[in-house]
Design an enzyme around this catalytic site. Structure first.
Site, PDB file in Angstrom:
ATOM      1  N   ARG A 212       2.192   6.478  13.451  1.00  0.00           N
ATOM      2  CA  ARG A 212       1.586   6.409  13.204  1.00  0.00           C
ATOM      3  C   ARG A 212       0.124   7.026  13.978  1.00  0.00           C
ATOM      4  NH1 ARG A 212       1.282   0.206  11.741  1.00  0.00           N
ATOM      5  NH2 ARG A 212       1.655  -0.534   8.991  1.00  0.00           N
TER       6      ARG A 212
ATOM      7  N   LYS B  63       8.582 -10.997   7.231  1.00  0.00           N
ATOM      8  CA  LYS B  63       6.725 -11.531   5.692  1.00  0.00           C
ATOM      9  C   LYS B  63       7.641 -11.390   4.714  1.00  0.00           C
ATOM     10  CE  LYS B  63       4.213  -8.927   9.342  1.00  0.00           C
ATOM     11  NZ  LYS B  63       3.421  -6.906   8.833  1.00  0.00           N
TER      12      LYS B  63
ATOM     13  N   GLY C 262       5.571  -1.469   8.544  1.00  0.00           N
ATOM     14  CA  GLY C 262       6.099  -0.637  10.277  1.00  0.00           C
ATOM     15  C   GLY C 262       7.730  -0.750  10.937  1.00  0.00           C
TER      16      GLY C 262
ATOM     17  N   GLY D 221       2.429  -3.781   4.341  1.00  0.00           N
ATOM     18  CA  GLY D 221       1.332  -4.343   3.467  1.00  0.00           C
ATOM     19  C   GLY D 221       0.742  -3.672   2.437  1.00  0.00           C
TER      20      GLY D 221
END
Ligand code: ADP
Ligand code: MG
Length: 400
Positions: A36, A201, A357, A381
């Site tokens: 990132r 998730k 990520g 997300g």
């Protein structure tokens, strides 16, 4: 979407850039994947070359609205300086005396980083006034605002949403590039189009499925999501990750997929361990018979082969979420097989997008180069919500 060009001559202007510098840290606090940080460099370089005084703001981890040394952006600012090849100053606070003096000392073409935005509760406050007050303070540091943190554009947060309403604003090159690729996935993707979903998730990711069933031809399910699907088919999943309250939703997806002719590929075998640990005893078991005292931590070898085979003829692939607990070597094979299959279809001309990520960290940790994939998205997300067809607050504010 407004681009940086629309901001005019930036020489001498204080430009506040929201970047996504939320990198994983290891136990010693060192950056374990700087993807990132690297992805944020081109926009910053462009602003430096334009002679702007660049102020970078970002968050790291989940501090609780107060300064917390463990979440300092210091290692990130240091890495950014290495990548840019120039000194990068770090303010000791977000909008306090230190931030003001660091900004005041900036000369044209220089860069400073503010401390972790989430050291201030205003950044993520649900209350509009509280968030707005923090955005006012941030805005007072700068002449204009560039939104380049794609990983946070789905958040209605001070530095993402409210700032754009207070300063002349534009999307940075990273946000533009990410949106462009995702647009290609939603508008007229080439077929066969496969989506690979995994990770931990689970409930967040289940929501995207209804929408994907309208565009994708094939849906491959691995990682922690698998067990809710297996449970929906009536199988025992032992101690594996399970979202019991989502079982009915998943049954609905299975029916909908059948109606729409979308193929759902589920693993037939699972690597099952005695506990969530790298040296736990583990064995390959049938996906339909996971022992009650075991936890499923990867798709099995037959499934890895089947998943790779289900990708060989694809022209478009979106992948979010590792197939297993890849951080531990015994449970990385499924993720590696999918990454390898993606790399091969990419070489053959398919458009492949890896989002998330941990997924991005996984492909790098497993020895793949970024350019073996069409695009590695910095936002998990955010990219999922985009594919769901949701309006992302941080993109809406950049429209005009
Ligand atoms: P991303 O960041 O790519 O969106 P997630 O954050 O959803 O992905 O999930 C990543 C995590 O999922 C990894 O840390 C991995 O260890 C974990 N994971 C994958 N498969 C399993 C599994 N079967 N059981 C528990 N955790 C899993
Ligand atoms: Mg993750």
């Amino acid at each position: 979407m407004l681009t940086i060009d629309t901001l005019g001559d930036l020489r001498g202007k204080r430009v506040l850039v929201r970047s996504d510098l939320n990198v994983p840290l290891d136990e010693d606090g060192a950056i374990s994947d700087d993807g990132r940080v690297r992805a944020s460099v081109p926009t910053l370089r462009r602003l430096i070359e334009a002679g702007a005084r660049v102020i970078v703001c970002a968050h790291l981890g989940r501090p609780k609205g107060v300064p917390d040394e463990a979440f300092s952006l210091a290692p990130v600012a240091h890495r950014l300086g290495e990548l840019l090849g120039i000194p990068v100053a770090l303010a000791q606070d977000t909008v306090g005396n230190s931030a003001r003096s660091v900004v005041a000392a900036l000369e044209d073409g220089q860069v400073a980083v503010l401390e972790n935005l989430r050291f201030d509760p205003g950044e993520t406050a649900k209350d509009d006034a509280e968030r707005g007050a923090f955005a006012d303070q941030l805005a007072s540091l700068a002449d204009c605002y560039v939104s380049d943190g794609f990983g946070v554009v789905h958040r209605k947060q001070a530095s993402v949403y409210d700032l754009a309403q207070r300063l002349p604003h534009a999307a940075g090159g990273l946000v533009q590039a990410e949106v462009e690729v995702l647009r290609r996935l939603t508008e007229d993707p080439q077929h066969p189009y496969a989506v690979v979903l995994g990770g931990a998730k689970v409930s967040d990711k289940l929501e995207v499925i209804a929408n994907l069933l309208q565009t994708a031809d094939r849906l491959l399910i691995g990682g922690g999501m698998v067990f809710t699907f297996l449970a929906a088919q009536g199988h025992e999943v032992g101690k594996s990750l399970l979202e019991r309250d989502q079982i009915d939703t998943v049954k609905g997806y299975l029916d909908l997929a059948r109606e729409r002719g979308v193929e759902i590929v589920l693993p037939t075998d699972i690597v099952a361990a005695t506990e969530f640990s790298a040296d736990a005893d583990h064995e390959v078991v049938s996906a339909e018979a996971i022992p009650a005292d075991r936890i499923g931590l990867d798709i099995g070898p037959d499934s890895a082969e089947a998943f790779a085979a289900a990708l060989t003829d694809t022209r478009t692939v979106f992948w979010n979420g590792p197939m297993g607990a890849f951080e531990m070597a015994p449970f990385a094979a499924g993720t590696k097989a999918v990454a390898q299959a993606l790399a091969e279809v990419t070489a053959g001309g398919a458009l492949t997008v890896v989002g998330g990520g941990d997924s991005a960290a996984a492909v790098r940790q497993l020895g793949f180069d970024d350019d073996q994939f069409g695009h590695i998205s910095t936002g998990g997300g955010a990219s999922l919500e985009y594919l769901e067809g949701k309006q992302l607050p941080g993109l809406t504010v950049l429209e005009g």
